[in-house]
Design an enzyme around this catalytic site. Structure first.
Site, PDB file in Angstrom:
ATOM      1  N   THR A  56       0.797  -1.236   0.000  1.00 60.40           N
ATOM      2  CA  THR A  56       0.000   0.000   0.000  1.00 60.40           C
ATOM      3  C   THR A  56       0.826   1.280   0.000  1.00 60.40           C
ATOM      4  OG1 THR A  56      -0.187  -0.035   2.419  1.00 60.40           O
ATOM      5  CG2 THR A  56      -1.897  -1.186   1.169  1.00 60.40           C
ATOM      6  N   TYR A 100       5.439   4.894   4.337  1.00 59.26           N
ATOM      7  CA  TYR A 100       4.562   4.996   3.164  1.00 59.26           C
ATOM      8  C   TYR A 100       3.617   6.185   3.273  1.00 59.26           C
ATOM      9  CZ  TYR A 100       6.005   0.150   2.135  1.00 59.26           C
ATOM     10  OH  TYR A 100       6.717  -0.995   1.871  1.00 59.26           O
TER      11      TYR A 100
END
Length: 272
Positions: free
Chosen positions: A27, A71
């Site tokens: 992700t 992220y």
């Protein structure tokens, strides 16, 4: 849209007690579009698109989701997106790397490790994270031997905040050390780069978990002509008895379904 799914192809992640789909959903693209090494640019999906992608992954038998503080806003977004679905997912996150103002910085100290896991629990709106990996800067062996990060993760495991821990590293020596003292290693293994294969060999013999990153060389392998590169990549991975799952970082629903079909076909062929 293919009907092939991964529901009946889940496998154990070493000795962790976790059962994972052979493909996991990465992700990074839900949270960050700076400083990422992909062959083409992309736009971070909005919540509706992200929700559809997660629903498709789950529908087609993916139960493994990979995120990290580095992220960008991935963890913060996944918390609300996964509400009410916690038991359907095996969640992997990381410690050690922070991404701020377009740059990475690293902190593997016990204090930061504990802070990072507690923050991930809050962001992901959960009381436990299934697997925490040390997000290495490349100095794998020094990090494991000198920083205290593994000892802190072992404490967090005893406290029930994490179920398993390991290293997302860059060297064979680091991967082997990570498996001797922990539960799992995330390695690079693809058609272009097989240097970390000895780590998967060790895992197969010792009942440890292996997740594969860059399975399609961050998308680059898909640009080569000739044979079907995705299928060839999955054949390389899933013929190896040590590999539990490969993390695929796509945000394109069609690519995701195609990857699931290819992986399912390869694994079913292996089983015959």
């Amino acid at each position: 849209m293919s009907l092939a799914t991964l529901h009946d192809l889940h496998r154990p992640l070493g000795g962790t007690g976790l059962s994972v789909s052979p493909l996991g959903l990465g992700t990074v693209k839900l949270g960050r579009d700076q400083g990422v090494k992909y062959p083409t640019g992309f736009r971070i999906p909005d919540d509706a698109e992200a929700r559809r992608l997660l629903a498709l992954a789950r529908e087609q038998g993916i139960n493994l989701i990979d995120t990290a503080p580095a992220y960008g806003v991935s963890e913060e977004r996944l918390g609300p997106l996964l509400r009410g679905q916690r038991d359907a997912w095996v969640i992997v996150s990381k410690v050690g790397e922070e991404f701020e103002n377009g740059r990475s910085r690293f902190d593997f100290s016990p204090a930061h490790t504990r802070f990072s896991v507690e923050r991930s629990l809050k962001r992901l709106e959960t009381d436990r994270i299934d697997l925490i990996l040390v997000h290495s800067d490349g100095n794998d062996v020094a990090i494991l031997r000198e920083s205290g990060v593994y000892q802190t993760l072992a404490e967090l495991k005893r406290e029930g905040k994490i179920r398993a821990f390991g290293l997302s590293g860059k060297t064979v020596e680091g991967g082997l050390l990570a498996l001797q003292q922990g539960d799992c290693a995330m390695i690079t293994l693809n058609l272009n780069d097989q240097r970390e294969r000895p780590v998967a060999d060790y895992a197969a013999i010792h009942g440890k978990g292996i997740l594969v990153k860059k399975a399609l060389a961050s998308g680059h392998v898909c640009l080569d002509g000739g044979t079907d590169p995705v299928r060839a990549s999955f054949e390389l991975l899933f013929q190896h008895p040590g590999v539990a799952s490969a993390i695929i970082g796509t945000i394109n629903p069609l690519h995701l379904s195609d990857n699931i079909s290819a992986a399912a076909a390869v694994i079913r062929q292996e089983r015959q």
